[in-house]
Design a protein around this motif. Structure first.
Motif, PDB file in Angstrom:
ATOM      1  N   GLN A 194      30.016  43.746  11.371  1.00 48.00           N
ATOM      2  CA  GLN A 194      29.769  42.999  11.108  1.00 48.00           C
ATOM      3  C   GLN A 194      28.927  44.322   9.833  1.00 48.00           C
ATOM      4  O   GLN A 194      29.421  45.405   9.734  1.00 48.00           O
ATOM      5  CB  GLN A 194      28.393  42.916  11.545  1.00 48.00           C
ATOM      6  N   THR A 195      28.587  43.588   8.797  1.00 51.17           N
ATOM      7  CA  THR A 195      28.731  44.233   7.181  1.00 51.17           C
ATOM      8  C   THR A 195      26.989  43.610   7.139  1.00 51.17           C
ATOM      9  O   THR A 195      26.179  44.257   6.216  1.00 51.17           O
ATOM     10  CB  THR A 195      29.002  43.638   6.194  1.00 51.17           C
ATOM     11  N   ASP A 196      26.027  43.474   7.393  1.00 52.45           N
ATOM     12  CA  ASP A 196      24.483  43.107   6.956  1.00 52.45           C
ATOM     13  C   ASP A 196      23.862  43.864   8.676  1.00 52.45           C
ATOM     14  O   ASP A 196      24.305  43.422   9.486  1.00 52.45           O
ATOM     15  CB  ASP A 196      24.517  41.858   6.758  1.00 52.45           C
ATOM     16  N   VAL A 197      22.526  44.139   8.456  1.00 53.68           N
ATOM     17  CA  VAL A 197      21.959  44.659   9.125  1.00 53.68           C
ATOM     18  C   VAL A 197      21.751  44.105  10.651  1.00 53.68           C
ATOM     19  O   VAL A 197      21.740  44.108  11.763  1.00 53.68           O
ATOM     20  CB  VAL A 197      20.054  45.456   8.669  1.00 53.68           C
ATOM     21  N   LYS A 198      20.873  42.333  10.009  1.00 56.47           N
ATOM     22  CA  LYS A 198      20.721  41.246  10.980  1.00 56.47           C
ATOM     23  C   LYS A 198      21.992  40.964  12.086  1.00 56.47           C
ATOM     24  O   LYS A 198      21.713  41.476  13.385  1.00 56.47           O
ATOM     25  CB  LYS A 198      20.451  40.290  10.323  1.00 56.47           C
ATOM     26  N   SER A 199      23.421  40.859  11.066  1.00 56.26           N
ATOM     27  CA  SER A 199      24.242  40.649  12.046  1.00 56.26           C
ATOM     28  C   SER A 199      24.856  42.295  13.187  1.00 56.26           C
ATOM     29  O   SER A 199      25.249  41.185  14.574  1.00 56.26           O
ATOM     30  CB  SER A 199      25.449  40.356  11.514  1.00 56.26           C
ATOM     31  N   SER A 200      24.160  43.087  12.511  1.00 57.60           N
ATOM     32  CA  SER A 200      24.282  44.496  13.508  1.00 57.60           C
ATOM     33  C   SER A 200      23.654  44.681  14.948  1.00 57.60           C
ATOM     34  O   SER A 200      24.192  44.899  16.020  1.00 57.60           O
ATOM     35  CB  SER A 200      24.432  45.394  12.951  1.00 57.60           C
ATOM     36  N   LEU A 201      22.844  43.800  14.794  1.00 57.74           N
ATOM     37  CA  LEU A 201      21.411  44.386  15.480  1.00 57.74           C
ATOM     38  C   LEU A 201      21.618  43.113  16.540  1.00 57.74           C
ATOM     39  O   LEU A 201      21.453  43.412  17.939  1.00 57.74           O
ATOM     40  CB  LEU A 201      19.839  44.270  14.606  1.00 57.74           C
ATOM     41  N   ILE A 202      22.066  41.737  16.426  1.00 57.45           N
ATOM     42  CA  ILE A 202      22.460  41.138  16.745  1.00 57.45           C
ATOM     43  C   ILE A 202      23.085  40.797  17.563  1.00 57.45           C
ATOM     44  O   ILE A 202      23.322  40.590  18.776  1.00 57.45           O
ATOM     45  CB  ILE A 202      22.381  39.254  16.346  1.00 57.45           C
ATOM     46  N   PHE A 203      24.707  41.359  17.269  1.00 61.18           N
ATOM     47  CA  PHE A 203      25.554  41.395  18.564  1.00 61.18           C
ATOM     48  C   PHE A 203      24.950  43.214  19.127  1.00 61.18           C
ATOM     49  O   PHE A 203      25.949  43.207  20.328  1.00 61.18           O
ATOM     50  CB  PHE A 203      26.643  42.089  17.637  1.00 61.18           C
ATOM     51  N   ALA A 204      24.141  44.106  18.388  1.00 62.63           N
ATOM     52  CA  ALA A 204      24.027  45.055  19.922  1.00 62.63           C
ATOM     53  C   ALA A 204      23.218  44.339  20.747  1.00 62.63           C
ATOM     54  O   ALA A 204      23.352  44.653  22.184  1.00 62.63           O
ATOM     55  CB  ALA A 204      23.379  46.488  18.906  1.00 62.63           C
ATOM     56  N   THR A 205      22.141  43.281  20.418  1.00 68.26           N
ATOM     57  CA  THR A 205      21.828  43.407  21.294  1.00 68.26           C
ATOM     58  C   THR A 205      22.013  42.321  21.952  1.00 68.26           C
ATOM     59  O   THR A 205      21.972  42.740  23.939  1.00 68.26           O
ATOM     60  CB  THR A 205      20.492  41.910  20.191  1.00 68.26           C
ATOM     61  N   SER A 206      22.918  41.858  21.721  1.00 74.33           N
ATOM     62  CA  SER A 206      23.596  40.937  23.453  1.00 74.33           C
ATOM     63  C   SER A 206      24.715  41.123  24.731  1.00 74.33           C
ATOM     64  O   SER A 206      24.968  41.505  25.122  1.00 74.33           O
ATOM     65  CB  SER A 206      24.503  39.879  22.355  1.00 74.33           C
ATOM     66  N   GLY A 207      24.853  42.573  23.230  1.00 77.12           N
ATOM     67  CA  GLY A 207      25.778  43.577  23.942  1.00 77.12           C
ATOM     68  C   GLY A 207      25.055  44.899  25.084  1.00 77.12           C
ATOM     69  O   GLY A 207      25.025  44.906  26.487  1.00 77.12           O
ATOM     70  N   GLN A 208      23.778  44.944  25.210  1.00 83.79           N
ATOM     71  CA  GLN A 208      22.791  45.561  25.784  1.00 83.79           C
ATOM     72  C   GLN A 208      22.639  43.670  26.972  1.00 83.79           C
ATOM     73  O   GLN A 208      22.239  44.711  27.605  1.00 83.79           O
ATOM     74  CB  GLN A 208      21.873  45.867  24.909  1.00 83.79           C
ATOM     75  N   LEU A 209      22.780  42.933  26.423  1.00 78.66           N
ATOM     76  CA  LEU A 209      22.020  41.994  27.337  1.00 78.66           C
ATOM     77  C   LEU A 209      22.977  41.762  28.220  1.00 78.66           C
ATOM     78  O   LEU A 209      22.818  42.138  29.834  1.00 78.66           O
ATOM     79  CB  LEU A 209      21.571  41.002  26.625  1.00 78.66           C
ATOM     80  N   GLY A 210      24.980  42.083  27.626  1.00 75.95           N
ATOM     81  CA  GLY A 210      25.837  41.655  28.558  1.00 75.95           C
ATOM     82  C   GLY A 210      25.543  43.182  29.694  1.00 75.95           C
ATOM     83  O   GLY A 210      25.820  43.052  31.141  1.00 75.95           O
ATOM     84  N   LEU A 211      25.592  44.403  29.642  1.00 74.77           N
ATOM     85  CA  LEU A 211      25.323  45.226  30.204  1.00 74.77           C
ATOM     86  C   LEU A 211      24.323  45.053  31.263  1.00 74.77           C
ATOM     87  O   LEU A 211      24.010  45.659  32.357  1.00 74.77           O
ATOM     88  CB  LEU A 211      24.795  46.901  29.568  1.00 74.77           C
ATOM     89  N   MET A 212      22.896  44.105  30.763  1.00 75.28           N
ATOM     90  CA  MET A 212      21.999  44.331  32.406  1.00 75.28           C
ATOM     91  C   MET A 212      22.107  43.802  33.196  1.00 75.28           C
ATOM     92  O   MET A 212      22.125  43.200  34.029  1.00 75.28           O
ATOM     93  CB  MET A 212      20.581  43.569  31.270  1.00 75.28           C
ATOM     94  N   PHE A 213      23.076  41.965  32.402  1.00 74.34           N
ATOM     95  CA  PHE A 213      23.766  41.378  33.828  1.00 74.34           C
ATOM     96  C   PHE A 213      24.593  42.376  34.730  1.00 74.34           C
ATOM     97  O   PHE A 213      25.017  42.065  36.250  1.00 74.34           O
ATOM     98  CB  PHE A 213      24.667  40.420  32.668  1.00 74.34           C
ATOM     99  N   LEU A 214      25.468  43.255  33.562  1.00 79.30           N
ATOM    100  CA  LEU A 214      26.513  44.078  34.280  1.00 79.30           C
ATOM    101  C   LEU A 214      25.675  44.918  36.235  1.00 79.30           C
ATOM    102  O   LEU A 214      25.935  44.742  36.620  1.00 79.30           O
ATOM    103  CB  LEU A 214      27.461  44.515  33.526  1.00 79.30           C
ATOM    104  N   GLU A 215      24.320  45.332  35.035  1.00 76.60           N
ATOM    105  CA  GLU A 215      23.692  46.226  36.206  1.00 76.60           C
ATOM    106  C   GLU A 215      23.052  45.948  37.294  1.00 76.60           C
ATOM    107  O   GLU A 215      23.770  45.401  38.878  1.00 76.60           O
ATOM    108  CB  GLU A 215      22.833  47.198  35.326  1.00 76.60           C
ATOM    109  N   CYS A 216      22.484  44.059  36.903  1.00 73.16           N
ATOM    110  CA  CYS A 216      22.375  42.938  38.612  1.00 73.16           C
ATOM    111  C   CYS A 216      23.133  42.757  39.445  1.00 73.16           C
ATOM    112  O   CYS A 216      22.569  42.621  40.888  1.00 73.16           O
ATOM    113  CB  CYS A 216      21.777  41.728  37.211  1.00 73.16           C
ATOM    114  N   GLY A 217      24.154  42.527  37.868  1.00 74.05           N
ATOM    115  CA  GLY A 217      25.941  42.103  39.309  1.00 74.05           C
ATOM    116  C   GLY A 217      26.157  42.852  40.260  1.00 74.05           C
ATOM    117  O   GLY A 217      26.762  42.659  41.317  1.00 74.05           O
ATOM    118  N   LEU A 218      26.228  44.300  39.560  1.00 73.01           N
ATOM    119  CA  LEU A 218      26.532  45.927  40.469  1.00 73.01           C
ATOM    120  C   LEU A 218      25.630  46.024  41.708  1.00 73.01           C
ATOM    121  O   LEU A 218      25.524  46.800  42.654  1.00 73.01           O
ATOM    122  CB  LEU A 218      26.252  46.865  39.853  1.00 73.01           C
ATOM    123  N   GLY A 219      23.890  45.798  41.779  1.00 72.06           N
ATOM    124  CA  GLY A 219      23.441  45.847  42.609  1.00 72.06           C
ATOM    125  C   GLY A 219      21.713  46.796  41.959  1.00 72.06           C
ATOM    126  O   GLY A 219      21.017  47.384  42.530  1.00 72.06           O
TER     127      GLY A 219
END
Length: 533
Positions: A304-329
């Motif tokens: 990604q070459t613009d700041v908002k797109s970079s932040l938004i994919f960083a956000t979805s990545g961190q949310l994915g880690l939260m779901f992973l943590e929930c799935g692992l207990g």
């Protein structure tokens, strides 16, 4: 102290009503009223934040009972829906955090949105969203949470399409709105299954009864709510909508997709922790989807070459880690991760305009270098240790939007085209220009007559014959109906009737246009709400 929970979502709702009604009737409009709107929004959200912090302090001191019941909303035989709130635990902590973040964003927006077209509309929607998200977090039953869930999604649609005169903004808002409706369908199905198997819509009762559910029942309920969580928190395959949502103003991006709303899905999974723990399959699905989303967002975010797109994919990545943590207990880790990420990401989104402003002098040179690097990497067989096709796929965001268009949008658009063709060439001719369609219908009727051996054209005035009183009455009624059909329908010579129909159509159109005026729509909405309550 439990009674304070009612005022927390109520204060922003009052702000939204005052700003909305004032702007609708012209009492609040233009630049001269910006101070009034800003004061109403900021003070009400600040008071809501103060009340939430007070409720949190009472909970930490052990003063709260855990729930507060306002009264019955709906009571019908076995269905009993109460207006109740949760006043302890993770819900209260999250409500306090969200209210503080909302107060910061509202204060930031006062100067940022100055002299913007739609200034009052922005604060109306932002206040309504604040009320909805606080209701979502604090509601003690599924119905209250779903009401907040839906209103928050509607506010998201309105702010993505803030510049509704731009086709891209309107199209992206519609795409996001439709995508989230898939998650809403899963939420509604989960509500229905919960009531069918638990006989309650209260979160506490559902979690308490989870131990008595069979693994299949627990998995069905958990998976339904997991789909809703995936859609709201932009997990695969729903991730692309989050990038489309960046069309809205920066404060809305910060509060919706950085600090508050995108975490609603994670909150829902944490809220249903006992149900998910009874469903290993659902836990596995949550973990796998979270891991896949984290990997996908990391790979796409690298190009990604613009700041908002970079932040938004960083956000979805961190949310994915939260779901992973929930799935692992790791439930407590997911809760802390949610709170920390909301603070950090909200700050990053709010500072994004300053970053772009400070880099304005180097923006053109930086963009040129990045474009050159991308072009060179495209022609290389490999970029470092990564295959070139991965780089291309990252640039194209793994073609998720194109796959969705091919699998869903294109078939629906084709069906709409066919229905439009049918409406233009069949329905419109029947309703507005009857002669060609009626001739076709008449020809089909004559063919059918010949096939069954009927000869109705020999004497059209004697359509039926009968004997006795009943027979004569039947004959008379058949003759009248046949005369009406023959003169006004089949032959199409009832020009006066057609003209009368067209005049009635024009009157109906004028009436519809009058009813669709905003003031009447608002009136009808208020009447409907009054009747419903």
């Amino acid at each position: 102290m439990d009674a304070l929970v009612v005022l927390i979502p109520l204060m922003p709702l009052i702000s939204a009503l005052v700003i909305g009604i004032g702007h609708l009737f012209g009492a609040i409009s233009g630049e001269q009223s910006e101070t009034v709107t800003a004061d109403i929004a900021s003070w009400t959200v600040f008071m809501s934040s103060l009340l939430a912090l007070t409720l949190l302090g009472a909970d930490l001191l052990g003063k709260n009972t855990g729930s507060y019941n306002v009264g019955h909303w709906l009571d019908s035989e076995m269905l009993n829906i109460q207006m109740n709130f949760i006043t302890t635990g993770f819900n209260v902590r999250l409500a306090a955090l969200f209210s503080v973040l909302l107060a910061i964003v509202v204060h930031f927006s006062i100067n940022y949105m100055h002299r913007e077209a739609g200034y009052h509309r922005f604060f109306f929607i932002l206040s309504l969203f604040a009320s909805a998200i606080l209701l979502l977090v604090l509601a003690g039953n599924v119905v209250g949470t779903f009401i907040g869930w839906e209103i928050a999604g509607l506010c998201s649609y309105f702010l993505i399409a803030y510049a509704y005169d731009r086709p891209v903004a309107a199209a992206n808002a519609t795409r996001v709105f439709v995508t989230n409706r898939i998650g809403d369908a899963g939420f509604i199905l989960g509500v229905g299954l919960s009531y069918a198997w638990v006989d309650s819509v209260n979160w506490g009762a559902i979690n308490a009864a989870s131990a008595q559910l069979t693994p299949g029942e627990a998995a069905a309920i958990a998976l339904c709510f997991a789909v809703a969580a995936f859609a709201k928190s932009a997990q695969l395959p729903f991730t692309p909508w989050l990038a489309r949502a960046m069309e809205g103003p920066t404060p809305s991006s910060a509060v919706f997709y950085g600090a508050v709303m995108v975490h609603a899905g994670v909150y829902l999974v944490i809220l249903l922790r006992p149900v998910f723990e009874q469903a290993p399959l659902a836990m596995a699905v949550v973990a796998v989807v979270g891991l896949m989303t984290a990997v996908y967002s990391y790979v796409v975010g690298l190009t990604q070459t613009d700041v908002k797109s970079s932040l938004i994919f960083a956000t979805s990545g961190q949310l994915g880690l939260m779901f992973l943590e929930c799935g692992l207990g790791f439930w407590q880790l997911a809760g802390w991760h949610l709170c920390a990420h909301a603070v950090v990401r909200g700050y990053q989104f709010l500072t994004a305009p300053s970053l772009m402003h400070n880099m304005q002098g180097n923006y053109r040179e930086t963009s040129r270098r990045k474009a050159s690097a991308h072009a060179q990497a495209y022609h290389l067989r490999r970029v470092g240790d990564v295959p070139a096709w991965v780089y291309v796929a990252s640039l194209q965001r793994f073609w998720l939007d194109q796959i969705t268009d091919w699998a869903l949008v294109k078939p629906v658009r084709g069906l709409a085209h066919d229905l439009s063709y049918f409406d233009d060439h069949i329905v419109d001719r029947v309703m507005g220009i009857p002669a060609p369609a009626i001739r076709a219908i008449s020809s089909l009727a004559q063919l059918e007559e010949r096939m069954i051996g009927a000869q109705l054209d020999n004497d059209s005035d004697k359509f039926a014959q009968g004997s006795g009183l009943a027979g004569k009455l039947t004959e008379w009624m058949a003759a009248v109906l046949h005369w009406f059909e023959d003169r006004f329908v089949l032959r199409g010579i009832g020009k006066n009737a057609i003209n009368y129909g067209r005049e009635l159509g024009h009157i109906a159109n004028k009436f519809e246009q009058s009813v669709l005026r905003p003031r009447y729509l608002v009136l009808f909405v208020f009447i409907t709400l009054l009747v419903a309550f």
